[in-house]
Write an enzyme that holds these catalytic residues in place. Structure first.
Site, PDB file in Angstrom:
ATOM      1  N   GLU A 108      25.182  58.581  15.414  1.00 42.47           N
ATOM      2  CA  GLU A 108      24.824  57.182  15.175  1.00 42.47           C
ATOM      3  C   GLU A 108      25.792  56.585  14.170  1.00 42.47           C
ATOM      4  O   GLU A 108      26.106  57.193  13.147  1.00 42.47           O
ATOM      5  CB  GLU A 108      23.390  57.082  14.650  1.00 42.47           C
ATOM      6  CG  GLU A 108      22.906  55.658  14.492  1.00 42.47           C
ATOM      7  CD  GLU A 108      21.447  55.578  14.098  1.00 42.47           C
ATOM      8  OE1 GLU A 108      21.172  54.989  13.025  1.00 42.47           O
ATOM      9  OE2 GLU A 108      20.598  56.090  14.846  1.00 42.47           O
ATOM     10  N   ASP A 138      13.816  61.172  11.779  1.00 42.42           N
ATOM     11  CA  ASP A 138      15.274  61.298  11.849  1.00 42.42           C
ATOM     12  C   ASP A 138      15.643  62.303  12.947  1.00 42.42           C
ATOM     13  O   ASP A 138      16.697  62.189  13.572  1.00 42.42           O
ATOM     14  CB  ASP A 138      15.828  61.769  10.495  1.00 42.42           C
ATOM     15  CG  ASP A 138      15.388  60.853   9.369  1.00 42.42           C
ATOM     16  OD1 ASP A 138      16.148  59.942   9.017  1.00 42.42           O
ATOM     17  OD2 ASP A 138      14.261  61.046   8.857  1.00 42.42           O
ATOM     18  N   ASP A 184      21.812  62.021  13.576  1.00 40.78           N
ATOM     19  CA  ASP A 184      21.443  60.798  12.876  1.00 40.78           C
ATOM     20  C   ASP A 184      21.816  61.044  11.419  1.00 40.78           C
ATOM     21  O   ASP A 184      21.098  61.730  10.702  1.00 40.78           O
ATOM     22  CB  ASP A 184      19.942  60.535  13.023  1.00 40.78           C
ATOM     23  CG  ASP A 184      19.487  59.323  12.219  1.00 40.78           C
ATOM     24  OD1 ASP A 184      20.268  58.362  12.101  1.00 40.78           O
ATOM     25  OD2 ASP A 184      18.351  59.340  11.722  1.00 40.78           O
TER      26      ASP A 184
END
Length: 192
Positions: A67, A140, A7
């Protein structure tokens, strides 16, 4: 197969290693790279590259799932996020890893059934699926796990993945067509 999930972030970058061999995937590692204490942006980007390279060298994953940056109101933030993502991908490519990018809404949809789910909802569902005891301090880390788990789902069901890609392509085509129609209607004097 080991999947490295990332992420991306320029202040906090989440990462996870998901082992998908066997019947049930399990977490090998899940944490964050805390970058807020590094004052200069370029040094943060360098640290993302070095840390991602170290993770790859330590765990030897087979694939990177990352992501995609989302479009928000602040263009500068999106550009910085894109740079963080880019250097993580560059680190993976430099180590011959294959890479897959997932939109945030696709990840949330796969994990929770809701493309607009909160970070906490994603973490709670993953905790139920993968059985980890404690929610990390920074979500996260669980977002990175969600990316890796989404990749696992796609790799284990390529037909569903292809169908999803076709739906997304159709949606983009319709959206582009609508945008042009609106532009033509708004600017009749330019378009003849």
């Amino acid at each position: 197969m080991l999947i490295l999930g990332i992420d991306p972030g320029t202040q906090i970058l989440g990462y996870s290693i998901l082992d998908t061999d066997g019947t049930t995937p399990h977490i090998v590692a899940m944490d964050v790279l805390y970058l807020k204490k590094i004052p200069e942006f370029n040094l943060r980007i360098r640290q993302i590259f070095l840390s991602t390279s170290r993770l790859i060298d330590s765990f030897h994953p087979d694939h990177l799932a990352i992501e995609a940056p989302f479009f928000g109101k602040n263009v500068q933030s999106m550009l910085k996020l894109g740079r963080a993502q880019g250097v993580a991908i560059a680190a993976a490519i430099s180590r011959d890893l294959s890479v897959t990018e997932y939109e945030p809404s696709v990840i949330k949809q796969h994990i929770t059934g809701n493309g607009n789910a909160s970070k906490q909802q994603v973490a709670t569902i993953l905790q139920s699926i993968l059985g980890f005891q404690q929610t990390p301090k920074y979500l996260d880390a669980t977002d990175a796990l969600a990316v890796a788990y989404t990749c696992h789902l796609h790799l284990s069901n390529p037909v569903a993945n292809l169908q999803e890609q076709l739906r997304a392509k159709k949606k983009t085509h319709k959206s582009t067509k609508k945008q042009w129609s609106e532009f033509i209607n708004q600017k009749p004097d330019i378009v003849q």
